[in-house]
Motif scaffolding. Structure first.
Motif, PDB file in Angstrom:
ATOM      1  N   TYR A   6     -25.384 -20.035 135.252  1.00  0.00           N
ATOM      2  CA  TYR A   6     -25.441 -19.168 136.404  1.00  0.00           C
ATOM      3  C   TYR A   6     -24.575 -19.760 137.496  1.00  0.00           C
ATOM      4  CZ  TYR A   6     -29.437 -17.133 134.045  1.00  0.00           C
ATOM      5  OH  TYR A   6     -30.235 -16.530 133.122  1.00  0.00           O
ATOM      6  N   CYS A   7     -23.911 -18.900 138.229  1.00  0.00           N
ATOM      7  CA  CYS A   7     -23.167 -19.372 139.388  1.00  0.00           C
ATOM      8  C   CYS A   7     -24.136 -20.120 140.297  1.00  0.00           C
ATOM      9  CB  CYS A   7     -22.527 -18.203 140.131  1.00  0.00           C
ATOM     10  SG  CYS A   7     -21.820 -18.702 141.708  1.00  0.00           S
ATOM     11  N   GLN A   8     -23.751 -21.324 140.722  1.00  0.00           N
ATOM     12  CA  GLN A   8     -24.643 -22.153 141.522  1.00  0.00           C
ATOM     13  C   GLN A   8     -24.606 -21.784 143.002  1.00  0.00           C
ATOM     14  OE1 GLN A   8     -26.817 -24.663 140.131  1.00  0.00           O
ATOM     15  NE2 GLN A   8     -26.277 -23.303 138.446  1.00  0.00           N
ATOM     16  N   SER A   9     -24.062 -20.616 143.296  1.00  0.00           N
ATOM     17  CA  SER A   9     -24.092 -20.113 144.668  1.00  0.00           C
ATOM     18  C   SER A   9     -24.807 -18.773 144.742  1.00  0.00           C
ATOM     19  CB  SER A   9     -22.667 -19.978 145.194  1.00  0.00           C
ATOM     20  OG  SER A   9     -22.623 -19.204 146.356  1.00  0.00           O
ATOM     21  N   CYS A  10     -24.411 -17.821 143.867  1.00  0.00           N
ATOM     22  CA  CYS A  10     -24.995 -16.478 143.950  1.00  0.00           C
ATOM     23  C   CYS A  10     -25.943 -16.172 142.795  1.00  0.00           C
ATOM     24  CB  CYS A  10     -23.893 -15.411 144.019  1.00  0.00           C
ATOM     25  SG  CYS A  10     -22.946 -15.230 142.502  1.00  0.00           S
ATOM     26  N   GLY A  11     -26.040 -17.066 141.810  1.00  0.00           N
ATOM     27  CA  GLY A  11     -27.007 -16.870 140.733  1.00  0.00           C
ATOM     28  C   GLY A  11     -26.593 -15.867 139.669  1.00  0.00           C
ATOM     29  N   TYR A  31     -19.164 -22.556 140.013  1.00  0.00           N
ATOM     30  CA  TYR A  31     -19.209 -21.356 140.842  1.00  0.00           C
ATOM     31  C   TYR A  31     -18.313 -20.237 140.314  1.00  0.00           C
ATOM     32  CZ  TYR A  31     -21.155 -24.802 144.042  1.00  0.00           C
ATOM     33  OH  TYR A  31     -21.900 -25.807 144.588  1.00  0.00           O
ATOM     34  N   CYS A  32     -18.699 -19.007 140.637  1.00  0.00           N
ATOM     35  CA  CYS A  32     -17.911 -17.856 140.195  1.00  0.00           C
ATOM     36  C   CYS A  32     -16.756 -17.595 141.161  1.00  0.00           C
ATOM     37  CB  CYS A  32     -18.803 -16.624 140.081  1.00  0.00           C
ATOM     38  SG  CYS A  32     -19.242 -15.868 141.658  1.00  0.00           S
ATOM     39  N   SER A  33     -15.848 -16.747 140.742  1.00  0.00           N
ATOM     40  CA  SER A  33     -14.649 -16.500 141.542  1.00  0.00           C
ATOM     41  C   SER A  33     -14.953 -15.684 142.799  1.00  0.00           C
ATOM     42  CB  SER A  33     -13.586 -15.790 140.705  1.00  0.00           C
ATOM     43  OG  SER A  33     -14.102 -14.586 140.207  1.00  0.00           O
ATOM     44  N   TYR A  34     -16.104 -15.013 142.845  1.00  0.00           N
ATOM     45  CA  TYR A  34     -16.462 -14.294 144.069  1.00  0.00           C
ATOM     46  C   TYR A  34     -16.869 -15.281 145.164  1.00  0.00           C
ATOM     47  CZ  TYR A  34     -16.681 -10.342 140.903  1.00  0.00           C
ATOM     48  OH  TYR A  34     -16.379  -9.406 139.969  1.00  0.00           O
ATOM     49  N   CYS A  35     -17.498 -16.374 144.746  1.00  0.00           N
ATOM     50  CA  CYS A  35     -18.037 -17.343 145.698  1.00  0.00           C
ATOM     51  C   CYS A  35     -17.046 -18.443 146.039  1.00  0.00           C
ATOM     52  CB  CYS A  35     -19.287 -18.001 145.125  1.00  0.00           C
ATOM     53  SG  CYS A  35     -20.659 -16.876 144.913  1.00  0.00           S
ATOM     54  N   TYR A  36     -16.164 -18.783 145.124  1.00  0.00           N
ATOM     55  CA  TYR A  36     -15.430 -20.038 145.219  1.00  0.00           C
ATOM     56  C   TYR A  36     -14.018 -19.874 144.683  1.00  0.00           C
ATOM     57  CZ  TYR A  36     -15.266 -25.224 144.911  1.00  0.00           C
ATOM     58  OH  TYR A  36     -15.003 -26.550 145.062  1.00  0.00           O
TER      59      TYR A  36
HETATM   60 ZN    ZN Z   1     -21.129 -16.769 142.676  1.00  0.00          ZN
END
Ligand code: ZN
Length: 87
Positions: A6-11, A31-36
């Motif tokens: 899971y993305c460690q920012s948005c889950g 982290y995913c590309s939306y968050c990072y």
């Molecule tokens: Zn994310």
């Protein structure tokens, strides 16, 4: 079977194409590309702001899920994520 990451920012559950990038262009393991992107978070926000931000799409994507219920779940889940753990 591989454990879901899971993305460690948005889950968000991660797929290969969703990983964000570090400064040197390598894939972020967390982290995913939306968050990072490029080694920094795309937006500075608190955990509660992230929960608000995610509740609407999460409720829309899951039948029977309300925004309130999505927020409840995220409030339980998010404190275990790397980005929010030290707060
Ligand atoms: Zn994310």
């Amino acid at each position: 079977m591989e454990k879901t990451h899971y993305c460690q920012s948005c889950g968000m559950p991660m797929e290969d194409s969703l990983y964000g990038t570090e400064k040197d262009g390598t894939k972020s393991p967390d982290y995913c590309s939306y968050c990072y992107q490029n080694g920094t978070f795309t937006g500075e926000m608190t955990m509660e702001q992230m929960i608000d931000f995610c509740a609407t799409p999460m409720a829309e994507h899951q039948p029977g899920m309300t925004e309130e219920k999505a927020k409840e779940m995220m409030r339980q889940f998010f404190p275990s994520l790397k980005r929010w753990r030290q707060q």
